[in-house]
Enzyme design. Structure first.
Site, short mmCIF file in Angstrom:
data_model
loop_
_atom_site.label_atom_id
_atom_site.label_comp_id
_atom_site.label_asym_id
_atom_site.label_seq_id
_atom_site.Cartn_x
_atom_site.Cartn_y
_atom_site.Cartn_z
N VAL A 140 13.61 0.10 -1.36
CA VAL A 140 13.33 -1.33 -1.17
C VAL A 140 14.89 -2.16 -1.42
CG1 VAL A 140 11.91 -3.44 -2.02
CG2 VAL A 140 11.01 -1.23 -1.82
N THR B 197 9.50 0.59 -10.52
CA THR B 197 8.08 0.58 -11.45
C THR B 197 7.41 1.72 -11.48
OG1 THR B 197 7.02 -0.52 -9.58
CG2 THR B 197 8.17 -1.89 -11.11
N PHE C 35 6.69 -4.62 2.67
CA PHE C 35 5.63 -3.77 2.93
C PHE C 35 6.38 -2.55 3.83
CE2 PHE C 35 3.93 -8.00 2.42
CZ PHE C 35 2.67 -7.48 1.67
N LEU C 36 7.66 -2.36 3.54
CA LEU C 36 8.21 -1.17 4.52
C LEU C 36 7.79 0.22 4.22
CD1 LEU C 36 10.53 -0.11 2.60
CD2 LEU C 36 11.81 -2.23 3.14
N GLU D 48 8.56 4.14 4.01
CA GLU D 48 9.90 5.11 4.20
C GLU D 48 9.68 5.90 5.48
OE1 GLU D 48 10.32 7.67 1.03
OE2 GLU D 48 9.72 6.30 -0.46
N LEU E 32 -5.37 6.23 10.35
CA LEU E 32 -6.75 7.12 10.55
C LEU E 32 -6.39 8.52 10.99
CD1 LEU E 32 -9.59 5.08 12.26
CD2 LEU E 32 -9.40 5.75 9.87
N CYS F 26 4.56 5.51 -3.32
CA CYS F 26 3.56 4.04 -3.58
C CYS F 26 2.05 4.28 -3.49
CB CYS F 26 4.06 3.30 -2.23
SG CYS F 26 5.56 2.98 -1.91
#
Ligand code: UGA
Length: 440
Positions: free
Chosen positions: A12, A87, A153-154, A156, A254, A264
């Site tokens: 990030v 985090t 909101f990126l 990888e 989906l 994440c």
């Protein structure tokens, strides 16, 4: 042009720092890990992320982007400071924000004039208040700042594109002045009419968790639908396609598979579940998504076991794909880890290959037999498990695959191979939510 400091050079921090410098600002990326900064100063990127090296090169050459371990100086010289440190998941599933707290104290100590302090790390709701408290405790008399939560909101593998062309920018600002400064940081996006969502701090923090948890939930849902498809003879691809054609549902996220991984979704679903317990507000849907995901990973290992006759002992399995998704070298929480561990625990051997992630997986399994191509991996193995949907695997020649394997047995956890072609070539196979074929 604003003077920006980004603290933390993980996915990030690095992508955001390089992206913001590309918007025309002067950016310093600071990190206490000397080896990382040394690499960056030498023009090397410590992570694999498509397009990131060009983005960094371009902005370093233009004199807009630099790297330092001198965090204090970097704070002092900035108008806007982004906190982008890790985090990790702590006790009880809650995110551990000790690195964020340490950075908040450093910012406080070095607060020489008005600054905007902005958190990009994914942090529990309420962290903004904690950061402000720590800055106030440590700042010199007369220090002045505003606080902003600006979640990222990126994804990888497509992080550069996601940063430079986001769907929206969420700015949870404690004052209008701070909102205007952040909007100015993202000026090229604002000019291009990308939505700038102005909220308070807690709402911005909540948006990030709610969005990630919803995407995870969507994946667990389609994985359960896939499992039911198997039981009733339906094809999940057609089910997902037709579902996705309903604009209210959308076809994205989906795709059934071996369960979500990465740094994440697993962490953030646990964090929001932990928060809901703490607040006494149940989120049963998220608890279920976590359980389903764990079950899905296990289900893949059961499928492979069944394909090889119920027992891994004396079997050699080729595992194609180690990263948690394509276009990254990240193996954190990858479904391939549970798959490999189960094969080894069952007395089997593993030949493993990933186009980018062999080195990362060596830290988890130092003693596996790592290969350098799919052909080398599949040579003389009893079965193959496809765990990541790299294009290289989509394009495999089934004729060649059958020729080099000891037995033509394939578990396709990403549904990338044609079931018709597998049948034509005489493979025994299984997948997620589609027709399978093997002697049971
Ligand atoms: C995710 C979110 O998509 C980003 O918006 C967010 O910024 C990021 O987390 C974060 O919080 O930093 P990321 O974990 O990089 O991004 O990757 P995704 O593309 O979301 O994939 C996560 C996992 O879900 C992968 O294991 C992937 O294979 C799996 N997945 C994804 C599926 O199984 N099916 C799908 O349809 C989509």
């Amino acid at each position: 042009m604003r003077k920006i400091t980004v603290i933390g050079t993980g996915y990030v921090g690095l992508v955001s720092g390089a992206g913001i410098s590309d918007f025309g600002h002067h950016v310093t990326c600071a990190d206490i890990v000397e080896s990382k900064i040394k690499l960056l100063q030498e023009g090397k990127i410590p992570i694999y992320e498509p397009g990131l090296d060009e983005l960094v090169d371009r902005n370093v050459s233009a004199g807009r982007l630099s790297f330092t371990t001198k965090v204090d100086e970097a704070i002092q010289q900035a108008d806007v400071i982004f906190i982008a440190v890790g985090t990790p998941q702590g006790e009880n599933g809650e995110a551990n924000i000790s690195a964020v707290e340490a950075v908040a104290r450093s910012i406080g100590k070095n607060l020489n004039g008005y600054k905007v302090i902005c958190t990009k790390s994914t942090v529990p709701i309420g962290t903004g208040d904690r950061v402000c408290e720590l800055v106030r405790e440590t700042m010199p008399e007369g220090g002045e700042f505003d606080y902003v939560s600006n979640p990222e909101f990126l994804r990888e593998g497509s992080a550069v594109k996601d940063f430079l062309w986001p769907d929206r920018v969420v700015i949870g600002a404690s004052s209008d002045k701070a909102f205007d400064i952040l909007r100015d940081v993202y000026r090229p996006l604002y000019v291009n009419e990308k939505p700038m969502v102005h909220t308070n701090v807690a709402t911005a923090e909540m948006i990030k968790y709610a969005a990630n948890a919803f995407l995870a939930l969507k994946i667990s849902y389609i994985n359960e639908v896939a499992n039911l498809c198997e039981a009733v003879g339906a094809d999940v691809h057609l089910v997902a396609k037709a579902m996705g054609q309903d604009g209210r549902i959308s076809p994205k996220f989906l795709h059934p598979g071996p369960g979500f991984g990465g740094s994440c979704f697993p962490k953030d679903t646990h964090a929001i579940a932990a928060l809901s317990r703490k607040k006494g507000v149940p989120m049963n849907t998220i608890d279920a998504a976590i359980i389903t995901n764990n079950d899905q990973k296990k289900r893949m290992t059961e499928k492979l076991k069944n394909l090889v006759g119920g027992d891994f002992s004396r079997k050699t399995i080729g595992v194609l794909g180690l990263a948690f998704k394509p276009n990254t070298d990240d193996v954190r929480e990858s479904s391939s880890i549970e798959m490999i561990q189960t094969i080894l625990d069952g007395g089997g051997k593993v030949k493993a290959y990933d186009p980018m992630a062999n080195e990362s997986m060596k830290k988890v399994f130092p003693n596996l037999n790592y290969s350098h191509s799919w052909e080398e991996t599949c040579d003389d193995v009893d079965a193959v498990a496809i765990m990541t949907e790299w294009n290289e695997f989509r394009g495999m020649s089934l004729e060649k695959l059958k020729k080099i394997m000891k037995a033509p047995i394939v578990l396709d956890t990403r549904n990338i191979l044609s079931i018709d072609k597998l049948s034509e070539h005489g493979f025994q196979f299984d997948n997620v939510g589609r027709k399978k074929y093997y002697d049971s």
